[in-house]
Design a protein around this motif. Structure first.
Motif, mmCIF file in Angstrom:
data_model
loop_
_atom_site.group_PDB
_atom_site.id
_atom_site.type_symbol
_atom_site.label_atom_id
_atom_site.label_comp_id
_atom_site.label_asym_id
_atom_site.label_seq_id
_atom_site.Cartn_x
_atom_site.Cartn_y
_atom_site.Cartn_z
ATOM 1 N N ARG A 153 37.685 33.433 47.010
ATOM 2 C CA ARG A 153 38.479 34.004 45.915
ATOM 3 C C ARG A 153 37.916 33.591 44.556
ATOM 4 N N GLU A 154 37.559 32.309 44.451
ATOM 5 C CA GLU A 154 37.033 31.817 43.184
ATOM 6 C C GLU A 154 35.714 32.513 42.825
ATOM 7 N N GLU A 155 34.881 32.724 43.832
ATOM 8 C CA GLU A 155 33.580 33.346 43.569
ATOM 9 C C GLU A 155 33.730 34.801 43.119
ATOM 10 N N VAL A 156 34.591 35.571 43.801
ATOM 11 C CA VAL A 156 34.716 36.989 43.420
ATOM 12 C C VAL A 156 35.437 37.122 42.072
ATOM 13 N N GLU A 157 36.386 36.211 41.804
ATOM 14 C CA GLU A 157 37.055 36.269 40.497
ATOM 15 C C GLU A 157 36.073 35.909 39.381
ATOM 16 N N ALA A 158 35.185 34.960 39.650
ATOM 17 C CA ALA A 158 34.177 34.597 38.655
ATOM 18 C C ALA A 158 33.225 35.768 38.424
ATOM 19 N N TYR A 159 32.877 36.470 39.496
ATOM 20 C CA TYR A 159 32.010 37.640 39.362
ATOM 21 C C TYR A 159 32.694 38.717 38.521
ATOM 22 N N ASN A 160 33.981 38.961 38.798
ATOM 23 C CA ASN A 160 34.734 39.960 38.034
ATOM 24 C C ASN A 160 34.766 39.594 36.552
ATOM 25 N N SER A 220 41.555 52.135 25.621
ATOM 26 C CA SER A 220 43.007 51.929 25.665
ATOM 27 C C SER A 220 43.524 51.820 27.091
ATOM 28 N N ILE A 221 42.770 52.296 28.073
ATOM 29 C CA ILE A 221 43.210 52.262 29.471
ATOM 30 C C ILE A 221 42.408 51.234 30.270
ATOM 31 N N THR A 222 41.110 51.388 30.280
ATOM 32 C CA THR A 222 40.271 50.536 31.123
ATOM 33 C C THR A 222 40.157 49.136 30.542
ATOM 34 N N SER A 223 40.503 48.141 31.352
ATOM 35 C CA SER A 223 40.494 46.767 30.848
ATOM 36 C C SER A 223 39.905 45.777 31.837
ATOM 37 N N ASN A 224 39.502 46.259 33.021
ATOM 38 C CA ASN A 224 39.057 45.332 34.055
ATOM 39 C C ASN A 224 38.056 46.034 34.960
ATOM 40 N N TRP A 225 37.136 45.263 35.547
ATOM 41 C CA TRP A 225 36.162 45.882 36.446
ATOM 42 C C TRP A 225 36.796 46.194 37.798
ATOM 43 N N ALA A 226 37.377 45.215 38.457
ATOM 44 C CA ALA A 226 37.897 45.460 39.805
ATOM 45 C C ALA A 226 38.940 44.418 40.179
ATOM 46 N N ASN A 227 39.796 44.811 41.098
ATOM 47 C CA ASN A 227 40.709 43.854 41.707
ATOM 48 C C ASN A 227 40.076 43.339 42.998
ATOM 49 N N PRO A 228 39.812 42.050 43.092
ATOM 50 C CA PRO A 228 39.267 41.520 44.343
ATOM 51 C C PRO A 228 40.196 41.846 45.512
ATOM 52 N N ARG A 229 39.587 42.076 46.655
ATOM 53 C CA ARG A 229 40.351 42.488 47.844
ATOM 54 C C ARG A 229 40.285 41.370 48.896
ATOM 55 N N GLN A 230 41.419 40.969 49.417
ATOM 56 C CA GLN A 230 41.447 39.898 50.415
ATOM 57 C C GLN A 230 41.339 40.474 51.823
ATOM 58 N N HIS A 231 40.569 39.805 52.665
ATOM 59 C CA HIS A 231 40.473 40.210 54.069
ATOM 60 C C HIS A 231 41.842 40.026 54.731
ATOM 61 N N PRO A 232 42.227 40.931 55.652
ATOM 62 C CA PRO A 232 43.552 40.814 56.281
ATOM 63 C C PRO A 232 43.822 39.461 56.923
ATOM 64 N N ASP A 233 42.771 38.773 57.392
ATOM 65 C CA ASP A 233 43.016 37.460 58.001
ATOM 66 C C ASP A 233 43.023 36.336 56.961
ATOM 67 N N GLY A 234 42.832 36.699 55.697
ATOM 68 C CA GLY A 234 42.928 35.728 54.613
ATOM 69 C C GLY A 234 41.731 34.833 54.432
ATOM 70 N N SER A 235 40.676 35.021 55.234
ATOM 71 C CA SER A 235 39.576 34.061 55.233
ATOM 72 C C SER A 235 38.567 34.282 54.115
ATOM 73 N N LYS A 236 38.513 35.494 53.566
ATOM 74 C CA LYS A 236 37.487 35.774 52.552
ATOM 75 C C LYS A 236 37.942 36.899 51.648
ATOM 76 N N TRP A 237 37.166 37.073 50.575
ATOM 77 C CA TRP A 237 37.506 38.066 49.562
ATOM 78 C C TRP A 237 36.296 38.952 49.307
ATOM 79 N N ALA A 238 36.562 40.165 48.803
ATOM 80 C CA ALA A 238 35.477 41.096 48.480
ATOM 81 C C ALA A 238 35.737 41.722 47.120
ATOM 82 N N ILE A 239 34.656 42.118 46.475
ATOM 83 C CA ILE A 239 34.755 42.818 45.196
ATOM 84 C C ILE A 239 33.624 43.828 45.111
ATOM 85 N N ILE A 240 33.898 44.961 44.532
ATOM 86 C CA ILE A 240 32.883 46.002 44.381
ATOM 87 C C ILE A 240 31.769 45.494 43.475
ATOM 88 N N ALA A 241 30.533 45.670 43.922
ATOM 89 C CA ALA A 241 29.388 45.228 43.128
ATOM 90 C C ALA A 241 29.181 46.184 41.955
#
Lengths: 305, 73
Positions: free
Chosen positions: B7-14, B26-47
């Motif tokens: 989570r920390e790594e993908v948030e730092a990337y974002n 006025s609308i766009t303010s963020n690159w992406a919302n990190p996505r958590q794996h259903p088992d909670g073990s890892k996170w992903a973010i669009i490159a």
């Protein structure tokens, strides 16, 4: 990054300047000598500009040099050349949809503040299309829009022009109400599934044949006693559905192109119309190139059938 | 293309992409919302680009596997 560049140039005759060095070669690995004098000349070129950090920084500049037939390093006092109608068009840009504006006047605009989740209206310099119809392009992995609205009703109707190029059986959500299981319109490559009530759960599930990559007109009606789906103007083979016990729906937001972060639609959506009423009497018909009332108007505009 | 990490790594990337983008709309303010794996073990973010970001510690993959999709109700 690619551009098209068009311009006109004119080099008067009988002067020291006899040509122009113009950066109009693909890749900018060199330049081209333009040396027609005495008349206006039109030039059109496709240019692929090197990425930042690759090659010489000057390769990413657009410059014109006077030339005397041998070199660009010479004195040419009082000589002139002319350039006009210079148009530079970026041909690889994507255009993101930050907000899909509600045209009904109710202000139910759908938007997304995350750039990577915004669908495209321009893809690689071209207006996005699906099956030859101008549409908003959803990538099937991250694109979605959301609108806040108040929709609490026992009868409603939805119309959409949408298509998916997802693999057979992929759940592709075109419209999704925020209350899970309450309200949605989901396209697979072989059927259209619409949930029209959450209490009890009532779902219309009609075969549409295997039509991946094809834009279609979907109409779903939740009436007071029966629900129906229409695909390209034809009633679904599993409609009607008895809705006499329907508790209706209650929504505070609607997602377009996904089910709030899952079941992303890969394909295109051109139109979405949602009524908080039964529009069976205004449904109309679809005929080749036209039709009547709501479905007919949509088909006339998008030329689906 | 997606980056997978903690989570920390993908948030730092974002955050890194956001700083580079410096959104002013006025609308766009963020690159992406990190996505958590259903088992909670890892996170992903669009490159943001397909160039590997070797300093981030993230793993670049072409697509997220089916295991990243939540089970349908």
């Amino acid at each position: 990054m690619s551009y098209t560049v068009t311009f006109d140039y004119y080099i008067p005759s009988e002067q020291t300047i006899t040509g122009l060095i113009a950066p109009i070669q693909s890749g900018n690995t060199g330049s081209t000598l333009l040396n027609v004098t005495g008349s206006w000349q039109s030039v059109s070129a496709n240019i692929v500009v090197r990425d930042e950090g690759v090659g010489n920084a000057n390769d990413r500049k657009m410059r014109f040099y006077a030339h005397n037939g041998t070199t660009t390093g010479f004195a040419a006092d009082d000589d002139v050349f002319y350039l006009k109608n210079i148009v530079v068009t970026q041909t690889t840009a994507d255009g993101h949809v930050t907000t899909w504006y509600d045209q009904s006047g109710f202000g139910n605009h759908a938007s997304n503040s995350n750039e990577s989740e915004q669908p495209l209206i321009v893809d690689g310099g071209s207006v996005a299309q699906f099956d030859g119809i101008n549409s908003i392009e959803f990538n099937g992995t991250s694109h979605e829009l959301a609108a806040s609205l108040s929709l609490s009703t026992t009868a409603f109707s939805s119309f959409s022009v949408a298509g998916t190029d997802g693999a057979a059986g992929t759940n592709a959500q075109a419209i999704f109400g925020s209350n899970v299981t309450a309200f949605y319109s989901q396209i697979r490559s072989y059927d259209l599934e619409t949930r029209i009530s959450s209490s009890p759960i009532l779902t219309l599930d009609d075969d549409i044949g295997n039509n991946p990559n094809q834009m279609q007109l979907f109409a779903s009606i939740n009436g007071t006693s029966a629900g129906n789906q229409y695909i390209d103007g034809t009633i679904g083979n599993r409609s009607p559905l008895d809705t006499s016990s329907s508790g209706g729906i209650s929504e505070t937001s609607v997602y377009i192109g996904s089910a709030n972060g899952q079941r992303y639609l890969g394909g295109g959506i051109s139109e979405i119309i949602i009524f908080n009423s039964d529009q069976s009497t205004n449904l109309g018909t679809v005929t080749t190139g036209g039709g009547t009332l709501i479905q007919g108007n949509i088909n006339t505009y998008f030329d689906i059938v | 293309m997606w980056y997978i990490g903690t989570r920390e790594e993908v948030e730092a990337y974002n955050q890194k992409v956001n700083e580079a983008k410096a959104y002013k709309g006025s609308i766009t303010s963020n690159w992406a919302n990190p996505r958590q794996h259903p088992d909670g073990s890892k996170w992903a973010i669009i490159a943001h680009t397909t160039e590997p970001d070797e300093e981030s510690g993230l793993t670049l993959v072409e697509e997220l596997g089916e295991d990243w999709n939540p089970t349908e109700e």
